[in-house]
Design a protein around this motif. Sequence first.
Motif, short mmCIF file in Angstrom:
data_model
loop_
_atom_site.label_atom_id
_atom_site.label_comp_id
_atom_site.label_asym_id
_atom_site.label_seq_id
_atom_site.Cartn_x
_atom_site.Cartn_y
_atom_site.Cartn_z
N ASP A 154 -27.52 38.44 9.69
CA ASP A 154 -28.23 39.70 9.89
C ASP A 154 -28.49 40.46 8.59
O ASP A 154 -29.15 41.50 8.62
CB ASP A 154 -27.41 40.63 10.81
CG ASP A 154 -27.08 39.96 12.14
OD1 ASP A 154 -27.81 39.04 12.54
OD2 ASP A 154 -26.08 40.35 12.77
N VAL A 155 -27.93 39.98 7.48
CA VAL A 155 -28.05 40.75 6.22
C VAL A 155 -28.96 39.99 5.26
O VAL A 155 -28.78 38.80 5.03
CB VAL A 155 -26.67 40.95 5.57
CG1 VAL A 155 -26.81 41.66 4.22
CG2 VAL A 155 -25.76 41.76 6.50
N PRO A 174 -23.96 44.52 10.32
CA PRO A 174 -25.05 45.01 11.19
C PRO A 174 -24.67 44.95 12.66
O PRO A 174 -25.12 45.80 13.45
CB PRO A 174 -26.20 44.06 10.87
CG PRO A 174 -25.95 43.65 9.45
CD PRO A 174 -24.45 43.53 9.34
N LEU A 205 -25.95 48.88 4.29
CA LEU A 205 -24.67 48.69 4.97
C LEU A 205 -23.76 49.87 4.66
O LEU A 205 -23.82 50.44 3.56
CB LEU A 205 -23.99 47.40 4.48
CG LEU A 205 -24.68 46.08 4.82
CD1 LEU A 205 -24.04 44.94 4.04
CD2 LEU A 205 -24.61 45.80 6.32
N THR A 220 -31.11 45.11 3.07
CA THR A 220 -30.33 45.66 4.19
C THR A 220 -29.40 46.76 3.67
O THR A 220 -28.78 46.61 2.62
CB THR A 220 -29.48 44.55 4.84
OG1 THR A 220 -30.34 43.50 5.27
CG2 THR A 220 -28.69 45.08 6.03
#
Lengths: 291, 320
Positions: B88-89, B48, B95, B93
């Motif tokens: 952040d994940v 991220p 990606l 999420t």
Amino acid sequence: MREIRVRQNIHEHVHAISGAFVVKGRGSVRELFVHPVKGLGAQPLDRVWLRPGGGMPNDRIFALARPDGGHRPGTRTGLSKKEFFALVSDHRLAGLDTHLDVESDVLTVRVAGHDVLKADLGTAEGAGAAVRFFTRVLDLPAGTAPVLAREPGRRFTDANALGDGPMNWLTVVNLASVRDLEARTGTTIDPKRFRANVLVDGLSAWSELDLVGQEFYLGGVRVRGVRRTKRCAATEVAPGTGLRDLPVVTLIQRTRGHHFMGIHVEVLTAGLLEKGGEVVVGSAPAGQRVG
Amino acid sequence: MRSLSVLRLRVSESADLTPTVRRFVLRDPAGLALPAYEPGAHVVVTTPAGHKRSYSLVDPGGARPREYTVCVRRENDGRGGSTSMHDDVTTGTELLVSAPVNRFPLLPSPEYLFIAGGIGITPIRAMVHRLRAEGRTGARLLYLTQSAEETPFLQEFDGPQDTVHHSDDRGLLDLWPYLAEPDDDVRVYCCGPAPLLRAVRAMTAHWRVSRVHMEQFAAAGSGFSLPFTAIWAPDGRRVEVPAHLSLLAALRRDGIAVESSCEAGVCGTCRLALLGGEVEHRDSVLTGSERLSGVVACVSRATSPEIVIGPHGPSRRDFS
């Protein structure tokens, strides 16, 4: 350059040969090495007796010849290094810690501090064990094996391809040149990469290349510079690791515009070459050869 | 041919395996099958925060996998990729993930010796699972970690062919007994930190080199670093690149802004146009034809005294 008349106490035969020998530089012998098996480990020496036209005793007296190459048992002529397994092509050999006892012909190979081969190369059994061992290290396919080469009176130096005289040339490397190359390239260069017989220090960097055609003294031995030593990829291999990690030939080329490091010398007089011995370079007056 | 096809995948599960290692399962948002992979493969994930990082796939894979599973060890002293993955994940999420690439393939052999150090277990786990799932015996594992607590997949490796060794309890394992006798019928696979790779390389000097396989994420190259001069085409300035600096670092030192991410030759962000001179390509991202006109500045170096380079321009194919 300041020229100094040779002092009485340096080399008695300097005087005997020519009182007019003008000393241009002095240094010292730092290390001596013999490589009994071409491509395998360097063995340090403290001193060695040399004789005119003779080489470094026991240097490159064995080699691992390519099975499909020009070497046959009994070959009495020089061959290119391409006919042998060596560091230039087989860098993993440098990952082995090897020692040949030149009295007994027993080759010991160690890996990570452990003996992995102990073979008497003077016996068929020992030679067979060594050949099997190196077949594996060299990762040769089934049905092929290196030929353990030994020819009494001959040595497998790179220069042997030039003739029987060159076969016995010694190699000399000037540590000041190695340091200069390090400084110019931001690298650390183990002088053992050059696998020379004699490491000298105290001379100015690269001045050894000008000794070709000149006579000078290594300890008590008078020698003649005969050829600059052109370097190959064998110098790219880090001693002791078997990894090619530094492009030494290119570093020299980039910074000096040539491929040389050190020189070959021919032994002119019998004498003792010792660690710590004095190196004396100089010149005779024009038109007069030293000796 | 594209250098790396890029997938947008969703994190369907994430969980801590150890206090520092987190597992992420990546799936197609529409539930489609993903590109094939085999044990030893890795993917490049864009975190991220924008870092591009290679992670080995920990499962054996196959022709139509439903998911990619990676395990990320948090490196607080690293350059931020792993902390972004950890911080952040979360599940859900999305990606950007490259298609799998395999530079550490499992080759046929009568027997195997696997040596994994720490998070280096990730590709090794995929290999061991593949072999054992096929009912193969002769797949011996040495798994070296600091402590039981910091041993991902600890419970999976308690069989008769598994040796799990914790250095906090018993010091470093002496690998020599396992490597002393070279055996042409054994392939050694090793993945782990550099000191482990060095030790295994040193202890296998008497083995056939074809039987010893080492994982290295940074693209393979000669490892040589030579000084050279880079000429920056937009303004003709000459940038000296000394042996100890990458082309990327030297350009930046000279005030030339070049974007980068992985700085290990796997993501292609710092690709530049190659306009003149010879280059040793050490990246694992450019194709053969791309290498004629491009250079990855973080790892590749000139083999000629000078090269001429410039911005990669509009045809860039990185993830941004």
